[in-house]
Scaffold this motif. Sequence first.
Motif, short mmCIF file in Angstrom:
data_model
loop_
_atom_site.label_atom_id
_atom_site.label_comp_id
_atom_site.label_asym_id
_atom_site.label_seq_id
_atom_site.Cartn_x
_atom_site.Cartn_y
_atom_site.Cartn_z
N LEU A 85 -4.32 1.62 -3.40
CA LEU A 85 -5.38 1.25 -2.47
C LEU A 85 -6.48 0.54 -3.24
N ALA A 86 -6.52 -0.73 -3.16
CA ALA A 86 -7.61 -1.50 -3.75
C ALA A 86 -7.48 -1.66 -5.25
N LEU A 137 0.82 -1.21 0.00
CA LEU A 137 0.00 0.00 0.00
C LEU A 137 0.86 1.27 0.00
N ILE A 196 -11.67 1.11 -9.49
CA ILE A 196 -11.86 0.42 -8.20
C ILE A 196 -13.16 -0.38 -8.25
N LEU A 197 -14.19 0.25 -8.79
CA LEU A 197 -15.48 -0.45 -8.90
C LEU A 197 -15.38 -1.64 -9.84
N TYR A 209 -20.97 -5.77 -3.12
CA TYR A 209 -20.02 -5.20 -4.08
C TYR A 209 -18.65 -5.00 -3.44
N VAL A 236 -17.02 2.76 -3.50
CA VAL A 236 -15.58 3.05 -3.60
C VAL A 236 -14.97 3.25 -2.22
N ALA A 270 -13.58 -4.45 -8.35
CA ALA A 270 -14.33 -5.14 -7.31
C ALA A 270 -15.36 -6.08 -7.93
N THR A 285 -9.85 -2.50 2.12
CA THR A 285 -8.47 -2.79 1.74
C THR A 285 -7.51 -2.48 2.87
N PHE A 336 0.89 9.35 4.47
CA PHE A 336 0.44 7.98 4.31
C PHE A 336 1.58 7.00 4.58
N ARG A 350 -9.72 6.47 -11.44
CA ARG A 350 -9.31 5.52 -10.39
C ARG A 350 -10.53 4.91 -9.72
N ASP A 351 -11.46 5.76 -9.33
CA ASP A 351 -12.64 5.24 -8.63
C ASP A 351 -13.43 4.29 -9.52
#
Lengths: 261, 261
Positions: A109-110, A103, A140-141, B10, B46, A144, B53, B75, A136-137
Amino acid sequence: MITISQLAAYAGVTVRAVRHYHHVGLMPEPARDGSGYRTYGAGDVVRLIRIRTLAEAGVPLGRVQALLDATPAVFSDAVAQIDAELRTRIRELKEHRRRIARLADGDSLALPPEVVGYLDRLRASGVSQAMVEGERDGWILMAARWPERIPELMADKTAQLDDPRTVLLYRLLDELVEVGLDEERLGAVADLLAEMAQQSAERGDLDRQNEELSDDAFIGLMDSYAFEAHPVVKRLQELLAERGWTGWSRIRRAPGPGQRA
Amino acid sequence: MITISQLAAYAGVTVRAVRHYHHVGLMPEPARDGSGYRTYGAGDVVRLIRIRTLAEAGVPLGRVQALLDATPAVFSDAVAQIDAELRTRIRELKEHRRRIARLADGDSLALPPEVVGYLDRLRASGVSQAMVEGERDGWILMAARWPERIPELMADKTAQLDDPRTVLLYRLLDELVEVGLDEERLGAVADLLAEMAQQSAERGDLDRQNEELSDDAFIGLMDSYAFEAHPVVKRLQELLAERGWTGWSRIRRAPGPGQRA
DNA sequence: CTTGACCTTGACGCTGCGTCAACCCCGCAC
DNA sequence: GTGCGGGGTTGACGCAGCGTCAAGGTCAAG
């Protein structure tokens, strides 16, 4: 006869711990003196020390009882079992360390590495940070919902970046978001989108990709996310519809007008 | 708009987890529909995925919030810190494994190895199991009160085992416990005890040992433990008193009669 | 109208005590 | 006698991260 604090001191534990052991039945409640104080003897010290020894070795309190008066065979079986549990726990924590190390990079992240690479290229192409985060988002979806299809989809996406029009498209979108609804620019972007969709369809890429994205509700969800983020997306979709395309997260050829009505 | 169970599905977490995240403030409570159901959007998916994660990588929930919107520098600092905590925890568990491995042998519960060796020799000499356990408990107490003096004391004790009378003494005690109060045997044991104490005193061993056992209350506690275990001990102590010795766990020359009164 | 699948809040359980809170008890100096 | 300091007592919340009933409202389908 000694008091609870002396008992605790001899055994090297806290008074609170002793009471806790009474509470959970590890030590019997002793007799009380005239004023209600608990009174202990040397036997209690011995028992408490043995409890502490096991507890400090990581034996769960719930099993201490059984271990205290176990035969050597039973004892070593139980110890082996507890040791196995400790090993398992250690493995889990090491796995955590591994994941946490991965990470270190913010975007990851994910996200699978393919996507991270794609986003990096986007950023390097001068696309705005906000736009990259939107992408990015979205990924991510996607990751997933269809993790196993990410490599394939990303391969296509990355290949598209070699087409200068792709980068141009992102830049135009950035501009649109910045200046708001500008019908002229909207039209130009819609044209570009339609053109590229057309080519993608001719190569067969579009069908191949869309075939797998068979969860209308989920696609709808992703579309709504895009709409919320930028009102221009809604307008663009309308313009695309005029040009014979439907959808956003998953673009398809629209059913011809009058086909059903 | 999706429901909580779809959101959870999800993101790959449980419904209960989502509600927990609301409860602790990790996710804002979303809007409700007409019948009070929570309604979510893609943005929530998201966010939830990103939370999962981090959580799966061992990040405490309390820190997830800060990590989600941290700059890369912050971070990676936080990640380094969490990694250090994981390392610490792993070290602790490994220490537990080490300690548990040393418990494989029954007697070693709370006992230093010197004592274990001594007890093994006792058992091998034919002393009863009950007697050995009594000795064991006594030494558990000693080791708890004066851990640093155990090697010295055990060296003396082990040396005494080379004297055949020591083993004889234990055997006689075993017999006494078995048959109960027999005045004749009691006298013989008391004589033997007195004789050996005398020699020990002449060698200077007695004073040297007792000098360090300077906690009258604790010695009293150990004595009382012996008394409770075997009534014969009380009688023996009386007989020893007649022979000019006082104490049991720590034997000393008695102050002469009439010294003070 | 009845299922059955989801939704809601509320609350206990697990692990091993730490940490108040509020209140007695004891011995000692004043 | 009285006050003080250092014991003791029970009761209950807190922590981490949810799992798991409980008791009941909602919704789409048969």
